[in-house]
Structure formats: structure tokens, C-alpha cells
Scaffold this active site. Structure first.
Site, short mmCIF file in Angstrom:
data_model
loop_
_atom_site.label_atom_id
_atom_site.label_comp_id
_atom_site.label_asym_id
_atom_site.label_seq_id
_atom_site.Cartn_x
_atom_site.Cartn_y
_atom_site.Cartn_z
N ASP A 125 -98.24 -0.15 -1.52
CA ASP A 125 -96.81 -0.15 -1.81
C ASP A 125 -96.38 1.25 -2.22
O ASP A 125 -97.17 2.01 -2.79
CB ASP A 125 -96.49 -1.15 -2.92
CG ASP A 125 -96.64 -2.59 -2.49
OD1 ASP A 125 -96.38 -2.88 -1.30
OD2 ASP A 125 -96.98 -3.43 -3.33
N ASP A 143 -92.73 -5.54 3.44
CA ASP A 143 -91.99 -6.39 2.50
C ASP A 143 -90.50 -6.36 2.80
O ASP A 143 -89.82 -7.39 2.69
CB ASP A 143 -92.23 -5.94 1.06
CG ASP A 143 -93.69 -5.99 0.67
OD1 ASP A 143 -94.43 -6.84 1.20
OD2 ASP A 143 -94.10 -5.16 -0.18
#
Length: 165
Positions: A125, A143
Site C-alpha cells: 500500500d 483497492d
């Protein structure tokens, strides 16, 4: 109102193309961050946004990230099962543009994160939005695609319900 069948559409190819684009964008952006940042390093972009390299061993919002490692394979299997179900839905409803666009975004995002789990054991991330000292959990392009796909599914359902009245 019933959903149109695959015969009314153009098949899986366009929807697979969307998913592949999402996977490529996701993996390329993650590779850039992995090559550019050390773990935990961040760069302030704006007053509300940073780029940061973090790893998520769990699911959304780091759910189960501190478990003993079983979650890697659980979420990998869950992503693969979701992909199979989505492929079946895409084949069955390939003529529905909004519905299939939504599913394709979710498919690409799910597989982008599955690739990370298989290769690295975690999801990379790097997008960090914040307000003062409050930070939204860091996330990635996969995401983002999953979230956009979910929003489009809701819009598609609202349109379907509205047409049914």
C-alpha cells in the site's frame, strides 16, 4: 427487469481488458513505490496526501493483519474464489455495460492484491490520505478499483430498481 444474457453483449474480451488494465496499473505503481521507497518512508505531496510504503498482511483496513500468517492464504483463496464468481457473472451478463464495468474493476483489483499476497506475502500500500493527524488507512490502485467497482454496482442496482418501478 431481468438482466440481459451474454448473447446480447460482446463477450468477455472487453471486460477482461478492463481487468488486465487495472492489474497492470496496480502492479506497475506498486513496483515504482517498492523501487523508490524504503519501508515506512513517506513523501508529503499535499497538505492532505502522502506517498508511503507500507505492507498490509490482512484485508481492508488491515483487518487480521496481526494474525499468525494463515490470513495470507485465506485472503488469497478468497480473492481467487471471488475472481471465479466474477468471471461467471461477466460471462452470464456480458451485455450489461455498467454492471460488467463494475465487476471488471473489482476483478482486476482483487487479482492485483492476490498477486501481491502470492509473491510477497502481503499487499503493498502507498496512498496515504490524512486530515491533521488522522490518517485513512493506506491503500493502493487495486483497492481504488475495487472501491470504484463497488460504487458502480450500487449505482447499477439503483438504476435497475428505478426502472422496475
Amino acid at each position: 427487469m431481468a438482466r440481459r444474457s451474454a448473447s446480447a453483449g460482446s463477450g468477455l474480451a472487453p471486460w477482461m481488458g478492463v481487468a488486465v488494465i487495472v492489474i497492470l496499473l496496480d502492479q506497475i505503481t506498486k513496483l515504482i513505490i517498492l523501487k523508490t521507497f524504503a519501508y515506512g518512508e513517506f513523501h508529503r505531496i499535499t497538505s492532505f496526501f502522502n506517498l508511503v510504503l507500507v505492507y498490509n498482511r490482512g484485508a481492508a483496513f488491515s483487518f487480521l493483519s496481526s494474525a499468525d500468517g494463515w490470513q495470507r492464504w485465506f485472503f488469497t483463496a478468497l480473492g481467487i474464489i471471488a475472481a471465479v464468481v466474477i468471471l461467471w457473472l461477466l460471462k452470464r451478463h456480458s451485455g450489461q455495460k455498467l454492471f460488467c464495468t463494475a465487476l471488471s474493476l473489482i476483478l482486476g483489483g482483487a487479482l492485483g492484491n492476490v498477486i501481491d499476497r502470492v509473491i510477497y506475502g502481503h499487499v503493498t500500500d502507498f496512498l496515504d490520505f490524512h486530515l491533521n493527524n488522522w490518517h485513512w488507512p493506506a491503500f493502493n490502485a487495486a483497492d481504488t478499483a475495487i472501491t470504484c467497482g463497488a460504487i458502480l454496482l450500487i449505482l447499477d442496482e439503483l438504476r435497475r430498481v428505478k426502472r422496475g418501478k
